[in-house]
Motif scaffolding. Sequence first.
Motif, PDB file in Angstrom:
ATOM      1  N   THR A  13      -2.299 -28.011  25.398  1.00  0.00           N
ATOM      2  CA  THR A  13      -1.572 -26.753  25.261  1.00  0.00           C
ATOM      3  C   THR A  13      -0.397 -26.882  24.303  1.00  0.00           C
ATOM      4  N   ARG A  14       0.107 -28.104  24.105  1.00  0.00           N
ATOM      5  CA  ARG A  14       1.193 -28.342  23.158  1.00  0.00           C
ATOM      6  C   ARG A  14       0.731 -29.382  22.158  1.00  0.00           C
ATOM      7  N   LYS A  15       0.804 -29.033  20.890  1.00  0.00           N
ATOM      8  CA  LYS A  15       0.385 -29.949  19.827  1.00  0.00           C
ATOM      9  C   LYS A  15       1.072 -29.559  18.538  1.00  0.00           C
ATOM     10  N   ASP A  16       0.916 -30.381  17.519  1.00  0.00           N
ATOM     11  CA  ASP A  16       1.482 -30.098  16.209  1.00  0.00           C
ATOM     12  C   ASP A  16       1.004 -28.731  15.727  1.00  0.00           C
ATOM     13  N   ASP A  17       1.885 -27.983  15.087  1.00  0.00           N
ATOM     14  CA  ASP A  17       1.545 -26.632  14.619  1.00  0.00           C
ATOM     15  C   ASP A  17       0.337 -26.623  13.686  1.00  0.00           C
ATOM     16  N   ASN A  18       0.132 -27.695  12.914  1.00  0.00           N
ATOM     17  CA  ASN A  18      -1.012 -27.769  11.997  1.00  0.00           C
ATOM     18  C   ASN A  18      -2.345 -27.869  12.730  1.00  0.00           C
ATOM     19  N   LEU A  19      -2.311 -28.202  14.019  1.00  0.00           N
ATOM     20  CA  LEU A  19      -3.545 -28.336  14.796  1.00  0.00           C
ATOM     21  C   LEU A  19      -3.873 -27.097  15.625  1.00  0.00           C
ATOM     22  N   THR A  20      -2.989 -26.118  15.625  1.00  0.00           N
ATOM     23  CA  THR A  20      -3.221 -24.899  16.394  1.00  0.00           C
ATOM     24  C   THR A  20      -4.509 -24.210  15.932  1.00  0.00           C
ATOM     25  N   GLY A  21      -5.357 -23.879  16.882  1.00  0.00           N
ATOM     26  CA  GLY A  21      -6.617 -23.212  16.564  1.00  0.00           C
ATOM     27  C   GLY A  21      -7.772 -24.153  16.304  1.00  0.00           C
ATOM     28  N   ASN A  22      -7.515 -25.461  16.297  1.00  0.00           N
ATOM     29  CA  ASN A  22      -8.579 -26.444  16.073  1.00  0.00           C
ATOM     30  C   ASN A  22      -8.999 -27.070  17.396  1.00  0.00           C
ATOM     31  N   LYS A  23     -10.317 -27.183  17.589  1.00  0.00           N
ATOM     32  CA  LYS A  23     -10.868 -27.814  18.785  1.00  0.00           C
ATOM     33  C   LYS A  23     -10.841 -29.332  18.606  1.00  0.00           C
ATOM     34  N   MET A  24     -10.517 -30.050  19.678  1.00  0.00           N
ATOM     35  CA  MET A  24     -10.530 -31.511  19.645  1.00  0.00           C
ATOM     36  C   MET A  24     -11.615 -32.020  20.587  1.00  0.00           C
ATOM     37  N   LEU A  25     -12.402 -32.971  20.104  1.00  0.00           N
ATOM     38  CA  LEU A  25     -13.522 -33.494  20.879  1.00  0.00           C
ATOM     39  C   LEU A  25     -13.418 -35.009  21.021  1.00  0.00           C
ATOM     40  N   LEU A  26     -13.973 -35.535  22.111  1.00  0.00           N
ATOM     41  CA  LEU A  26     -14.077 -36.980  22.311  1.00  0.00           C
ATOM     42  C   LEU A  26     -15.390 -37.447  21.704  1.00  0.00           C
ATOM     43  N   VAL A  27     -15.337 -38.483  20.880  1.00  0.00           N
ATOM     44  CA  VAL A  27     -16.538 -39.000  20.231  1.00  0.00           C
ATOM     45  C   VAL A  27     -16.629 -40.504  20.416  1.00  0.00           C
ATOM     46  N   LYS A  28     -17.855 -41.020  20.381  1.00  0.00           N
ATOM     47  CA  LYS A  28     -18.113 -42.457  20.408  1.00  0.00           C
ATOM     48  C   LYS A  28     -18.992 -42.797  19.213  1.00  0.00           C
ATOM     49  N   GLU A  29     -18.615 -43.838  18.493  1.00  0.00           N
ATOM     50  CA  GLU A  29     -19.359 -44.262  17.302  1.00  0.00           C
ATOM     51  C   GLU A  29     -20.768 -44.700  17.677  1.00  0.00           C
TER      52      GLU A  29
END
Length: 89
Positions: A13-29
């Motif tokens: 809910t709180r992140k850098d303003d440049n990341l607002t509106g971007n989805k973040m996902l967990l990934v494994k190589e």
Amino acid sequence: MYLAKVVGTVVSTRKDDNLTGNKMLLVKELSDTMEIVGRTEIAVDTVGAGTGETVIISKGSSAKYALGNPTTPVDATIVGIVDSVEINI
């Protein structure tokens, strides 16, 4: 760049303003035999990927440019969803 499997999502809910509106996902190589290897990493999604999909990850400064802003605090960005992989070993 490398291939990875999306294994989950991250909600912030709180992140850098440049990341607002971007989805973040967990990934494994993925290894060259398409097996999951390595540790879990957070990647910003630019293509609308979802859990269970195989994706292309861009790292470092290239990951920042994929978001259109080289000052964005990002180390990994999802830049593609893989439809198929052909391995000739």
